[in-house]
Write an enzyme that holds these catalytic residues in place. Structure first.
Site, mmCIF file in Angstrom:
data_model
loop_
_atom_site.group_PDB
_atom_site.id
_atom_site.type_symbol
_atom_site.label_atom_id
_atom_site.label_comp_id
_atom_site.label_asym_id
_atom_site.label_seq_id
_atom_site.Cartn_x
_atom_site.Cartn_y
_atom_site.Cartn_z
ATOM 1 N N HIS A 238 37.121 60.500 42.076
ATOM 2 C CA HIS A 238 37.680 61.810 41.718
ATOM 3 C C HIS A 238 39.073 61.707 41.095
ATOM 4 O O HIS A 238 39.316 62.245 40.020
ATOM 5 C CB HIS A 238 37.776 62.690 42.975
ATOM 6 C CG HIS A 238 36.478 62.929 43.686
ATOM 7 N ND1 HIS A 238 35.550 63.873 43.291
ATOM 8 C CD2 HIS A 238 35.964 62.337 44.794
ATOM 9 C CE1 HIS A 238 34.526 63.862 44.125
ATOM 10 N NE2 HIS A 238 34.740 62.951 45.043
HETATM 11 O O1 RIB Z 1 37.798 66.257 46.926
HETATM 12 C C1 RIB Z 1 38.262 64.991 46.509
HETATM 13 C C2 RIB Z 1 39.727 64.861 46.785
HETATM 14 O O2 RIB Z 1 39.954 64.901 48.190
HETATM 15 C C3 RIB Z 1 40.299 63.505 46.324
HETATM 16 O O3 RIB Z 1 41.640 63.681 45.940
HETATM 17 C C4 RIB Z 1 40.223 62.657 47.558
HETATM 18 O O4 RIB Z 1 41.226 61.623 47.568
HETATM 19 C C5 RIB Z 1 40.522 63.670 48.623
HETATM 20 O O5 RIB Z 1 41.923 63.795 48.713
#
Ligand code: RIB
Ligand code: CA
Length: 308
Positions: A238
């Site tokens: 992500h």
């Molecule tokens: O939903 C994904 C996010 O939540 C990313 O930033 C992961 O590191 C968590 O923080």
């Protein structure tokens, strides 16, 4: 080559780690500093992890600790996916360096003042530090060129059916950000769940001569396995998505929209309410919503960063 002046706010975190490794390899980015926030793991751990990652990539970025939790609600961690240490079952040596004495929001403001109107702010965790900076420094919005976030979604949720973790963990902070007037590039779940590494692409990393690659392989194992069980094709990286967007926007599809955050709902708390597909529109298009990615180009850049 023009380099973007960049500030990273993060909660490392496995995908935060991959994002910092990627960011360190991109010649288009000049990383001025890294600030940390409580998120996946507590602030003490996210801060130690940011220092460790600077050592891992051979770039001793200054690290500034920020908020130990949201201002108006209890802290919600993500250790269920990232583990107690934040790097899954992997670990890195303690850094000999320490975080700077300045608080994250003060350091972010100083960097923005030094790069008026050009600073690119990349956020990878809950937005608490950014909201505190905005409340403390009313002139901050005009000093920041864009805020490129991993956060939110148009229609999905990964912490509730409505909300993505970074927004859900501190919805009031996120609302302050979307109302601030800073142009937001929202890399939400629609695009970040397309930014995955497949098991067959991931497995060879365990035997890499590169410490970064072997670390990433070990750190991402647990989340990869959970994702496969939940029907995802691989490990969704992500936080690396806004990083890659900044350097290579040509590899993405995005649409302007109005986005604001639900802060009162029982079922909808933390939802990024987006008018992309609705008849009734918000008054403003405050956000560029990123919807698609050239996954091969993304993965090529990430593997290059891991292996070199
Ligand atoms: O939903 C994904 C996010 O939540 C990313 O930033 C992961 O590191 C968590 O923080
Ligand atoms: Ca994160």
């Amino acid at each position: 080559m023009n380099k973007y002046p960049v500030w990273i706010d993060c909660d490392p975190g496995v995908d935060d780690a991959a994002a910092i490794i990627l960011a360190s390899s991109l010649k288009e980015l000049d990383i001025l500093g890294i600030s940390t926030v409580a998120g996946n793991v507590p602030l003490r751990t996210t801060t130690a992890n940011a220092l460790k990652l600077g050592d891992l990539v051979g770039q001793p970025y200054p690290v500034y600790a920020g908020a130990a939790g949201p201002v108006v609600r209890p802290y919600l961690d993500g250790t269920d996916f990232h583990g107690e240490g934040g790097f899954g079952t992997a670990s890195l040596p303690e850094s000999s360096r320490r975080a700077e004495p300045m608080k994250a929001w003060d350091a972010l403001y100083a960097a923005a003042k030094a790069h008026p109107g050009t600073l690119e702010l990349i956020t990878m965790g809950p937005l608490t530090n950014i909201a505190i900076a905005l409340e403390t420094y009313p002139d901050l919005p005009k000093l920041i060129h864009r805020l490129l976030m991993m956060g939110g979604s148009v229609t999905r949720g990964n912490r509730t059916p409505c909300a993505e973790y970074n927004i859900y963990a501190d919805p009031e902070a996120a609302q302050v950000v979307f109302r601030s007037g800073i142009p937001v590039v929202m890399c939400g779940l629609e695009v970040t769940e397309l930014a995955y590494i497949l098991p067959e692409e991931w497995e060879p990393l365990k035997d890499s001569p590169s410490e970064k690659a072997r670390f990433f392989h070990d750190a991402s194992r647990f989340i990869l396995e959970r994702n496969l069980e939940n029907g995802h094709p691989g490990f969704c990286i992500h936080d690396a998505v806004p990083v890659f967007y900044l350097a290579h926007p040509e590899c993405f599809k995005a649409e302007p929209a109005g986005v604001f955050v639900e802060t009162q709902g029982e079922l909808t708390l933390g939802k990024t309410v987006c008018d992309l597909y609705t008849d009734k529109q918000f008054e403003v298009k405050n956000t560029l919503v990123v919807l698609d990615i050239d996954r091969k180009a993304f993965l090529t850049a990430l593997l290059n960063a891991l292996e070199h």
